[in-house]
Design an enzyme around this catalytic site. Structure first.
Site, PDB file in Angstrom:
ATOM      1  N   ASP A  30      -1.864   6.841   6.047  1.00 29.70           N
ATOM      2  CA  ASP A  30      -2.948   6.011   5.513  1.00 29.70           C
ATOM      3  C   ASP A  30      -3.345   5.033   6.611  1.00 29.70           C
ATOM      4  O   ASP A  30      -2.715   3.991   6.788  1.00 29.70           O
ATOM      5  CB  ASP A  30      -2.469   5.265   4.265  1.00 29.70           C
ATOM      6  CG  ASP A  30      -3.517   4.275   3.757  1.00 29.70           C
ATOM      7  OD1 ASP A  30      -4.603   4.167   4.367  1.00 29.70           O
ATOM      8  OD2 ASP A  30      -3.249   3.614   2.737  1.00 29.70           O
TER       9      ASP A  30
ATOM     10  N   TRP B  32       0.818  -1.213   0.000  1.00 32.14           N
ATOM     11  CA  TRP B  32       0.000   0.000   0.000  1.00 32.14           C
ATOM     12  C   TRP B  32       0.850   1.260   0.000  1.00 32.14           C
ATOM     13  O   TRP B  32       0.514   2.242  -0.664  1.00 32.14           O
ATOM     14  CB  TRP B  32      -1.024  -0.021   1.141  1.00 32.14           C
ATOM     15  CG  TRP B  32      -2.099  -1.021   0.837  1.00 32.14           C
ATOM     16  CD1 TRP B  32      -2.265  -2.252   1.386  1.00 32.14           C
ATOM     17  CD2 TRP B  32      -3.087  -0.904  -0.196  1.00 32.14           C
ATOM     18  NE1 TRP B  32      -3.307  -2.901   0.771  1.00 32.14           N
ATOM     19  CE2 TRP B  32      -3.836  -2.100  -0.197  1.00 32.14           C
ATOM     20  CE3 TRP B  32      -3.431   0.094  -1.132  1.00 32.14           C
ATOM     21  CZ2 TRP B  32      -4.896  -2.335  -1.077  1.00 32.14           C
ATOM     22  CZ3 TRP B  32      -4.491  -0.132  -2.011  1.00 32.14           C
ATOM     23  CH2 TRP B  32      -5.201  -1.335  -1.972  1.00 32.14           C
TER      24      TRP B  32
ATOM     25  N   LYS C 251     -12.852  -1.259   6.537  1.00 28.02           N
ATOM     26  CA  LYS C 251     -12.170  -2.149   7.469  1.00 28.02           C
ATOM     27  C   LYS C 251     -12.680  -1.902   8.896  1.00 28.02           C
ATOM     28  O   LYS C 251     -13.354  -2.749   9.461  1.00 28.02           O
ATOM     29  CB  LYS C 251     -10.665  -1.951   7.340  1.00 28.02           C
ATOM     30  CG  LYS C 251     -10.170  -2.396   5.947  1.00 28.02           C
ATOM     31  CD  LYS C 251      -8.938  -1.663   5.500  1.00 28.02           C
ATOM     32  CE  LYS C 251      -8.667  -1.789   4.028  1.00 28.02           C
ATOM     33  NZ  LYS C 251      -8.499  -3.127   3.489  1.00 28.02           N
TER      34      LYS C 251
END
Lengths: 360, 360
Positions: B172, B102, B196
């Site tokens: 993030d 990511w 999530k």
């Protein structure tokens, strides 16, 4: 209260059958032990949901394999930038037609990316009619011609598809998609925010002719690059899975109603009934030239504007909700999308009749 | 089947109480006669839902009024472009730390907008540990320092908040937000895809320190301009209303659990239990240095990889779902976010014990 008749312009009412199914499946989609919103977007189950939705959309709207269908995020407002970033080359020019607030917004955003030619404007008629296409100052070398088939706020709707010759035709169909049959092959790109005729907000459906892919500017955010989204089946990142699922339920509901041909008959009947009533009653008025009156969004005014508050209050009390017109135009507006049953329009007319009798 | 234990990395399992409430309210939110997804985003009802959600998020995450909280669309992947477009001036430079897939994606997108300095990389350790901050090659004139507190795929998590001095720290937090208390004042900007620890996909929550607003490049799409979104209370256009509502239900659920302090205790216990079992059993392994093991995403391998299929099949049969590791790393991964009950981890360990005994 029981279910109201919700005339909101968007997010808009959804078919009760769709909401019932979503409720039934909320905690356990078909024995998987999961809600759709808990599923991996790459799972067999969700891919099946997603593909079925796309297939049903193509069937309903008549979208051939010459087009990619994308399920994106950010609403039509994001598309206002995405379109020039993908289709308007640096130094190029695009044609836009101004028919109201939504086309103006599209124009303003496009101007930030290049030369925009406003080929025609309904402003001269006070946005009460679509300018005759013979008068449009379009350019043969335009990258595309953008128009807004239905102006959600003004209630102004095209009764024709513009002829753009070899220039790709781009349409913001947010408030008219799937409301009637149309010849999809005339379009280069169609986009529609979901929250009117498709499903909940947070989803925008884009259909783009495949030869228009792959032209994005080098500085286009990856998530706005149509080619990337198309190449990844709208799953370059995690899509708005639950909205996609609900859109699929709406498409199935539309098919069960007989598709867009059947919807068009109902929609035309609902609109004619409401406009007919307005025209036949001195207390109410609609400013749009009859040919160009929207089937989806019906703005109207009361002869005595000081009664607006009372009108809305009485409507609310009867479960006729969200009839207040957009703050930029005032008055009232009844949005009567696919999911608004004819009985809702009848109930509205009954109330309007009574209100005019008592207070008019 | 009844409700399964869903270990998907995202979209992820949601609290059953939240889904139950959403089901109850699906056709009629508190007597309004409408589903939340049918409400105008400008209605009193929805504004109340939206404001309550923001207030609860601020309270849970400890976000002061120095920050704007934005409810945007497009996921964390859209933020990968939005951040440099807003914070990285033309000709400027930004620092990024590479700790896995990511952060690599964030770096690749940022490079399209300017000079990116990869200040540190976990690559040398095979992404098994976070590089010591003393070794980072950060620049004092960087526009910001970006890092990924928890790598969802690799299962690598910081056990510290980097000290970025006067350079704004950007994180993030998609897969770790609200999983434990943290000092929010250390951050310039935090973003988190909802799917999530917050709610369904299609929503990304951004908290940005207000002095960082108003710096967007001139060619930034309006819908990606933090200042515009902040000025309009995340309603410049129609937001993802239903996802926002569900996020609000999750926040209320979190508060009812005792907030992030209570969640941290449960999350630490779940993670320690699972890692402890893995470490104590020769048949399973996790490659991450213990200090940096993720509380949220637990990747593990079987001693005999040829048994992977059988392991997953047996797990499915018991309602232990989505344990397959990301295709880029293979093996298994159990995502155990806030909404995964401790009983789910216990059930997983029971199954892993049995499987190792029978097939190990």
């Amino acid at each position: 209260m029981s279910r109201a008749y919700n005339f909101c312009a968007g997010p808009a009412t959804l078919p009760e059958a769709v909401l019932n199914q979503a409720r039934e499946e909320m905690l356990d989609w078909r024995g998987t032990g999961m809600s759709v919103m808990e599923m991996s977007h790459r799972s067999d189950e969700f891919v099946q949901i997603a593909e079925t939705a796309e297939r049903d959309f193509r069937e309903l709207a008549g979208v051939s394999d010459d087009y990619a269908v994308l399920f994106m995020q950010g609403g039509a407002s994001s598309q206002f930038a995405t379109i020039p970033l993908n289709l308007l080359p640096e130094g190029g020019s695009a044609d836009y037609v101004n028919t109201g607030i939504w086309s103006k917004k599209a124009i303003a955003e496009a101007k930030r990316y290049g030369d925009v030619n406003v080929a025609a404007s309904a402003e001269t008629s006070g946005f009460s009619e679509i300018p005759d296409q013979a008068s449009w100052q379009t350019r043969a070398d335009a990258a595309y011609l953008h128009y807004t088939p239905n102006e959600t706020i003004g209630g102004l709707e095209y009764d024709f598809i513009p002829d753009s010759g070899s220039v790709p035709l781009v349409a913001d169909m947010s408030s008219t998609i799937l409301s009637r049959p149309m010849d999809f092959s005339k379009f280069g790109l169609v986009y529609a925010g979901a929250q009117k005729n498709i499903g909940p907000s947070g989803l925008v459906v884009v259909a783009i002719r495949k030869d228009l892919l792959g032209k994005a500017r080098s500085n286009t955010p990856t998530m706005m690059n149509y080619q990337v989204i198309a190449d990844n089946g709208s799953m370059y990142n995690t899509p708005a899975t639950y909205s996609w699922y609900l859109a699929g339920l709406v498409f199935q509901w539309l098919k069960a109603q007989g598709g867009v041909t059947a919807m068009a008959a109902v929609n035309e009947r609902k609109a004619k009934k409401l406009y007919g009533f307005i025209d036949g009653n001195d207390f109410y008025a609609n400013p749009i030239k009859p040919r160009f009156r929207s089937w989806m969004n019906v703005p109207f005014t009361l002869a005595d504007e000081s009664l607006n508050g009372e009108f809305l209050k009485g409507a609310d009390a009867r479960g006729l909700l969200n009839l207040k017109g957009h703050r930029s135009v005032g008055g009232m507006r009844a949005s009567i999308y696919n999911a608004m049953p004819e009985a809702g329009v009848d109930a509205l007319i009954d109330y309007m009749t009574e209100f005019a009798k008592e207070r008019g």
